[in-house]
Design a protein around this motif. Sequence first.
Motif, PDB file in Angstrom:
ATOM      1  N   VAL A  32      54.271  76.391  35.338  1.00  0.00           N
ATOM      2  CA  VAL A  32      53.887  75.049  34.893  1.00  0.00           C
ATOM      3  C   VAL A  32      53.179  74.285  36.014  1.00  0.00           C
ATOM      4  CG1 VAL A  32      54.788  72.807  34.146  1.00  0.00           C
ATOM      5  CG2 VAL A  32      55.646  74.911  33.121  1.00  0.00           C
ATOM      6  N   VAL A  33      53.736  74.340  37.223  1.00  0.00           N
ATOM      7  CA  VAL A  33      53.125  73.640  38.358  1.00  0.00           C
ATOM      8  C   VAL A  33      51.767  74.253  38.682  1.00  0.00           C
ATOM      9  CG1 VAL A  33      53.356  73.169  40.829  1.00  0.00           C
ATOM     10  CG2 VAL A  33      55.299  72.826  39.309  1.00  0.00           C
ATOM     11  N   GLY A  34      51.670  75.578  38.641  1.00  0.00           N
ATOM     12  CA  GLY A  34      50.394  76.246  38.897  1.00  0.00           C
ATOM     13  C   GLY A  34      49.338  75.863  37.875  1.00  0.00           C
ATOM     14  N   ALA A  35      49.715  75.789  36.616  1.00  0.00           N
ATOM     15  CA  ALA A  35      48.772  75.393  35.573  1.00  0.00           C
ATOM     16  C   ALA A  35      48.313  73.950  35.770  1.00  0.00           C
ATOM     17  CB  ALA A  35      49.413  75.556  34.196  1.00  0.00           C
ATOM     18  N   ALA A  36      49.211  73.075  36.161  1.00  0.00           N
ATOM     19  CA  ALA A  36      48.844  71.680  36.408  1.00  0.00           C
ATOM     20  C   ALA A  36      47.893  71.572  37.594  1.00  0.00           C
ATOM     21  CB  ALA A  36      50.087  70.840  36.656  1.00  0.00           C
ATOM     22  N   LEU A  37      48.146  72.326  38.656  1.00  0.00           N
ATOM     23  CA  LEU A  37      47.250  72.292  39.821  1.00  0.00           C
ATOM     24  C   LEU A  37      45.875  72.848  39.478  1.00  0.00           C
ATOM     25  CD1 LEU A  37      49.690  73.385  42.668  1.00  0.00           C
ATOM     26  CD2 LEU A  37      48.731  71.106  42.253  1.00  0.00           C
ATOM     27  N   CYS A  38      45.829  73.922  38.696  1.00  0.00           N
ATOM     28  CA  CYS A  38      44.533  74.470  38.262  1.00  0.00           C
ATOM     29  C   CYS A  38      43.780  73.454  37.417  1.00  0.00           C
ATOM     30  CB  CYS A  38      44.733  75.757  37.474  1.00  0.00           C
ATOM     31  SG  CYS A  38      45.191  77.161  38.491  1.00  0.00           S
ATOM     32  N   ASN A  39      44.490  72.774  36.542  1.00  0.00           N
ATOM     33  CA  ASN A  39      43.869  71.766  35.686  1.00  0.00           C
ATOM     34  C   ASN A  39      43.280  70.637  36.535  1.00  0.00           C
ATOM     35  OD1 ASN A  39      43.061  70.346  33.475  1.00  0.00           O
ATOM     36  ND2 ASN A  39      45.102  69.678  32.885  1.00  0.00           N
ATOM     37  N   ILE A  40      44.010  70.181  37.519  1.00  0.00           N
ATOM     38  CA  ILE A  40      43.519  69.111  38.396  1.00  0.00           C
ATOM     39  C   ILE A  40      42.311  69.594  39.185  1.00  0.00           C
ATOM     40  CG2 ILE A  40      44.078  67.747  40.442  1.00  0.00           C
ATOM     41  CD1 ILE A  40      46.965  67.607  39.354  1.00  0.00           C
ATOM     42  N   PHE A  41      42.386  70.808  39.736  1.00  0.00           N
ATOM     43  CA  PHE A  41      41.305  71.345  40.551  1.00  0.00           C
ATOM     44  C   PHE A  41      40.034  71.525  39.731  1.00  0.00           C
ATOM     45  CE2 PHE A  41      38.993  75.080  42.153  1.00  0.00           C
ATOM     46  CZ  PHE A  41      38.616  74.585  43.386  1.00  0.00           C
ATOM     47  N   PHE A  42      40.145  72.154  38.556  1.00  0.00           N
ATOM     48  CA  PHE A  42      38.949  72.413  37.753  1.00  0.00           C
ATOM     49  C   PHE A  42      38.400  71.144  37.115  1.00  0.00           C
ATOM     50  CE2 PHE A  42      40.632  76.838  37.723  1.00  0.00           C
ATOM     51  CZ  PHE A  42      39.563  77.389  38.415  1.00  0.00           C
ATOM     52  N   ARG A  43      39.235  70.168  36.812  1.00  0.00           N
ATOM     53  CA  ARG A  43      38.747  68.908  36.266  1.00  0.00           C
ATOM     54  C   ARG A  43      37.937  68.171  37.329  1.00  0.00           C
ATOM     55  NH1 ARG A  43      43.094  65.089  33.864  1.00  0.00           N
ATOM     56  NH2 ARG A  43      43.290  66.849  32.473  1.00  0.00           N
ATOM     57  N   LYS A  44      38.427  68.174  38.566  1.00  0.00           N
ATOM     58  CA  LYS A  44      37.708  67.525  39.655  1.00  0.00           C
ATOM     59  C   LYS A  44      36.377  68.230  39.888  1.00  0.00           C
ATOM     60  CE  LYS A  44      39.865  66.080  43.358  1.00  0.00           C
ATOM     61  NZ  LYS A  44      40.557  66.031  44.658  1.00  0.00           N
ATOM     62  N   ARG A  45      36.381  69.550  39.874  1.00  0.00           N
ATOM     63  CA  ARG A  45      35.160  70.321  40.091  1.00  0.00           C
ATOM     64  C   ARG A  45      34.160  70.064  38.960  1.00  0.00           C
ATOM     65  NH1 ARG A  45      35.266  76.709  41.312  1.00  0.00           N
ATOM     66  NH2 ARG A  45      34.934  76.174  43.480  1.00  0.00           N
ATOM     67  N   LYS A  46      34.637  69.979  37.717  1.00  0.00           N
ATOM     68  CA  LYS A  46      33.752  69.744  36.574  1.00  0.00           C
ATOM     69  C   LYS A  46      33.133  68.344  36.662  1.00  0.00           C
ATOM     70  CE  LYS A  46      35.088  71.215  32.516  1.00  0.00           C
ATOM     71  NZ  LYS A  46      35.772  71.310  31.238  1.00  0.00           N
ATOM     72  N   SER A  47      33.908  67.342  37.068  1.00  0.00           N
ATOM     73  CA  SER A  47      33.384  65.988  37.151  1.00  0.00           C
ATOM     74  C   SER A  47      32.374  65.865  38.300  1.00  0.00           C
ATOM     75  CB  SER A  47      34.506  64.971  37.329  1.00  0.00           C
ATOM     76  OG  SER A  47      35.132  65.128  38.576  1.00  0.00           O
ATOM     77  N   GLU A  48      32.581  66.604  39.389  1.00  0.00           N
ATOM     78  CA  GLU A  48      31.610  66.596  40.482  1.00  0.00           C
ATOM     79  C   GLU A  48      30.303  67.248  40.040  1.00  0.00           C
ATOM     80  OE1 GLU A  48      33.463  68.567  43.735  1.00  0.00           O
ATOM     81  OE2 GLU A  48      34.771  66.880  44.213  1.00  0.00           O
ATOM     82  N   ALA A  49      30.366  68.332  39.289  1.00  0.00           N
ATOM     83  CA  ALA A  49      29.174  69.025  38.810  1.00  0.00           C
ATOM     84  C   ALA A  49      28.428  68.143  37.799  1.00  0.00           C
ATOM     85  CB  ALA A  49      29.549  70.353  38.178  1.00  0.00           C
ATOM     86  N   GLY A  50      29.150  67.418  36.984  1.00  0.00           N
ATOM     87  CA  GLY A  50      28.522  66.543  35.990  1.00  0.00           C
ATOM     88  C   GLY A  50      27.840  65.348  36.628  1.00  0.00           C
ATOM     89  N   SER A  51      28.368  64.835  37.728  1.00  0.00           N
ATOM     90  CA  SER A  51      27.767  63.671  38.377  1.00  0.00           C
ATOM     91  C   SER A  51      26.530  64.055  39.194  1.00  0.00           C
ATOM     92  CB  SER A  51      28.794  62.971  39.262  1.00  0.00           C
ATOM     93  OG  SER A  51      29.174  63.820  40.316  1.00  0.00           O
ATOM     94  N   GLN A  52      26.417  65.329  39.592  1.00  0.00           N
ATOM     95  CA  GLN A  52      25.267  65.770  40.358  1.00  0.00           C
ATOM     96  C   GLN A  52      24.051  66.018  39.472  1.00  0.00           C
ATOM     97  OE1 GLN A  52      26.444  69.188  42.555  1.00  0.00           O
ATOM     98  NE2 GLN A  52      27.706  68.012  44.018  1.00  0.00           N
TER      99      GLN A  52
END
Length: 53
Positions: A32-52
């Motif tokens: 559960v903790v690993g899935a939450a960390l992956c979700n946070i990491f990939f959401r941040k990466r997706k938002s950075e790619a979208g803003s560029q």
Amino acid sequence: MTEMVLDFVLGPFWQAVGDFYFQHQMILNSIVVGAALCNIFFRKRKSEAGSQS
């Protein structure tokens, strides 16, 4: 004490589920903790790619 309360509230059918959880809680909580960390990491990466773009 927690086990007694859960057994009383959930009844005999859910006692097996509770026993399974208590026996494997380290593995299940790690998933559960690993899935939450992956979700946070990939959401941040997706938002950075979208803003560029």
